[in-house]
Write an enzyme that holds these catalytic residues in place. Structure first.
Site, PDB file in Angstrom:
ATOM      1  CG  HIS A  25      -0.229 -10.822  37.495  1.00 16.09           C
ATOM      2  ND1 HIS A  25      -1.198  -9.690  37.455  1.00 16.09           N
ATOM      3  CD2 HIS A  25       1.224 -10.089  37.930  1.00 16.09           C
ATOM      4  CE1 HIS A  25      -0.454  -8.842  37.648  1.00 16.09           C
ATOM      5  NE2 HIS A  25       0.865  -9.039  37.957  1.00 16.09           N
ATOM      6  CE1 TYR A  26      -7.054 -15.320  36.695  1.00 15.29           C
ATOM      7  CE2 TYR A  26      -6.795 -16.424  38.621  1.00 15.29           C
ATOM      8  CZ  TYR A  26      -7.675 -15.899  37.585  1.00 15.29           C
ATOM      9  OH  TYR A  26      -9.032 -15.525  37.730  1.00 15.29           O
ATOM     10  CB  THR A  27      -1.626 -16.557  32.230  1.00 16.99           C
ATOM     11  OG1 THR A  27      -2.234 -17.947  32.392  1.00 16.99           O
ATOM     12  CG2 THR A  27      -0.284 -16.193  32.367  1.00 16.99           C
ATOM     13  CD  GLU A  90       0.318 -12.383  33.920  1.00 22.80           C
ATOM     14  OE1 GLU A  90      -0.257 -13.389  34.128  1.00 22.80           O
ATOM     15  OE2 GLU A  90      -0.117 -11.182  33.967  1.00 22.80           O
ATOM     16  CG  HIS A 136      -3.573  -8.353  39.218  1.00 29.73           C
ATOM     17  ND1 HIS A 136      -3.841  -8.547  37.650  1.00 29.73           N
ATOM     18  CD2 HIS A 136      -3.384  -6.775  39.138  1.00 29.73           C
ATOM     19  CE1 HIS A 136      -4.052  -7.360  36.967  1.00 29.73           C
ATOM     20  NE2 HIS A 136      -3.728  -6.342  37.987  1.00 29.73           N
ATOM     21  CG  ASP A 146      -4.897 -11.926  38.418  1.00 24.85           C
ATOM     22  OD1 ASP A 146      -5.639 -11.277  38.570  1.00 24.85           O
ATOM     23  OD2 ASP A 146      -3.631 -11.936  38.173  1.00 24.85           O
TER      24      ASP A 146
END
Length: 246
Positions: A25-27, A90, A136, A146
């Protein structure tokens, strides 16, 4: 590789499935600290096993044997309880949210090197297969973008992480099918996408779901061009990836 275990998230429960997937994921938040605080906030009801900061620092928020709440509603290779079957990482990056959707911030080399090192240890511990290393957006194409088209999937693949195939430098992007089309060729690419792992029905109809899945596929495996239509290059890429499956 040093992993900090100072910060712990209360947002987890027990798994109901064995670990078989790794989800990146990215935050999508303005700062790493803001993301960390949210992932550790009981009221937020979200978490991940790890967070990787821009400078390469890694914090473990949930023990791997526990079910962190990072994936939400989605499906990959027939599994709908992704939280139970996966490890979630993340990666601190504003993504499509910060600074804006048209100016995606880069992933620093130090950060990607840390993601690679961490991912390798996870894959070794749990024998996760290449086709189960996903973003994700792959498991939830209608909801998520993401880790984004700026995430260097090819670099991870070069390090032995994830499914990848090399393609021509100048692909044939002639459009074959667009939303609303119905054709046997649409069925063929839907079947291929389903074999890779996407949750898509083989109907022969280029419907809204097919567009979302095509966009997610392009975001992962052809990030330079993601119009969401089916072109010759995507047909070839899907076929090449399917041939890598057991």
């Amino acid at each position: 590789m040093k992993i900090d275990r100072t910060d712990q998230s209360p947002n987890f429960n027990e798994r109901s499935l064995p670990i078989s997937q790794l989800v990146l994921h990215y935050t999508g938040m303005e700062t790493g600290q803001a993301a960390l605080e949210r992932l550790c906030d009981a009221d937020a009801k979200v978490s991940a096993h790890y967070i990787v900061f821009e400078d390469g620092r890694i914090s473990q928020l949930v023990e791997e044997e526990k079910r962190a709440w990072h994936a939400g509603v989605g499906n990959w290779r027939g599994i709908s309880d992704i939280n139970s079957s996966s490890i979630g990482i993340e990666i601190v990056n504003g993504g499509h949210n910060f600074p804006n959707a048209d100016d995606l911030p880069p992933y620093p080399d130090e950060q990607i090197n840390a993601v690679i090192a961490l991912s390798k240890t996870i894959l070794e511990r749990h024998e996760i297969q290449a086709w189960n290393v996903i973003g994700h957006s792959d498991l939830a194409p209608e909801r998520k973008e993401d880790p984004g088209e700026h995430f260097p999937w090819s670099s991870l693949a070069a390090a032995g992480i994830g499914l990848w195939a090399e393609f021509e430098a100048h692909p044939d992007t002639r459009i074959l099918f667009e939303p609303g089309d119905r054709d046997r060729g649409v069925s063929i690419i839907q079947q291929g996408l389903a074999q890779i792992g996407y949750d898509i029905a083989v109907t022969g109809q280029f419907d809204e779901r097919t567009k979302f899945v095509m966009t997610a596929f392009q975001r992962h495996w052809r990030p330079s061009n993601i119009p969401g239509v089916i072109d010759m290059d995507c047909l070839q890429r899907v076929g090449a990836l399917v041939r890598l499956l057991p």
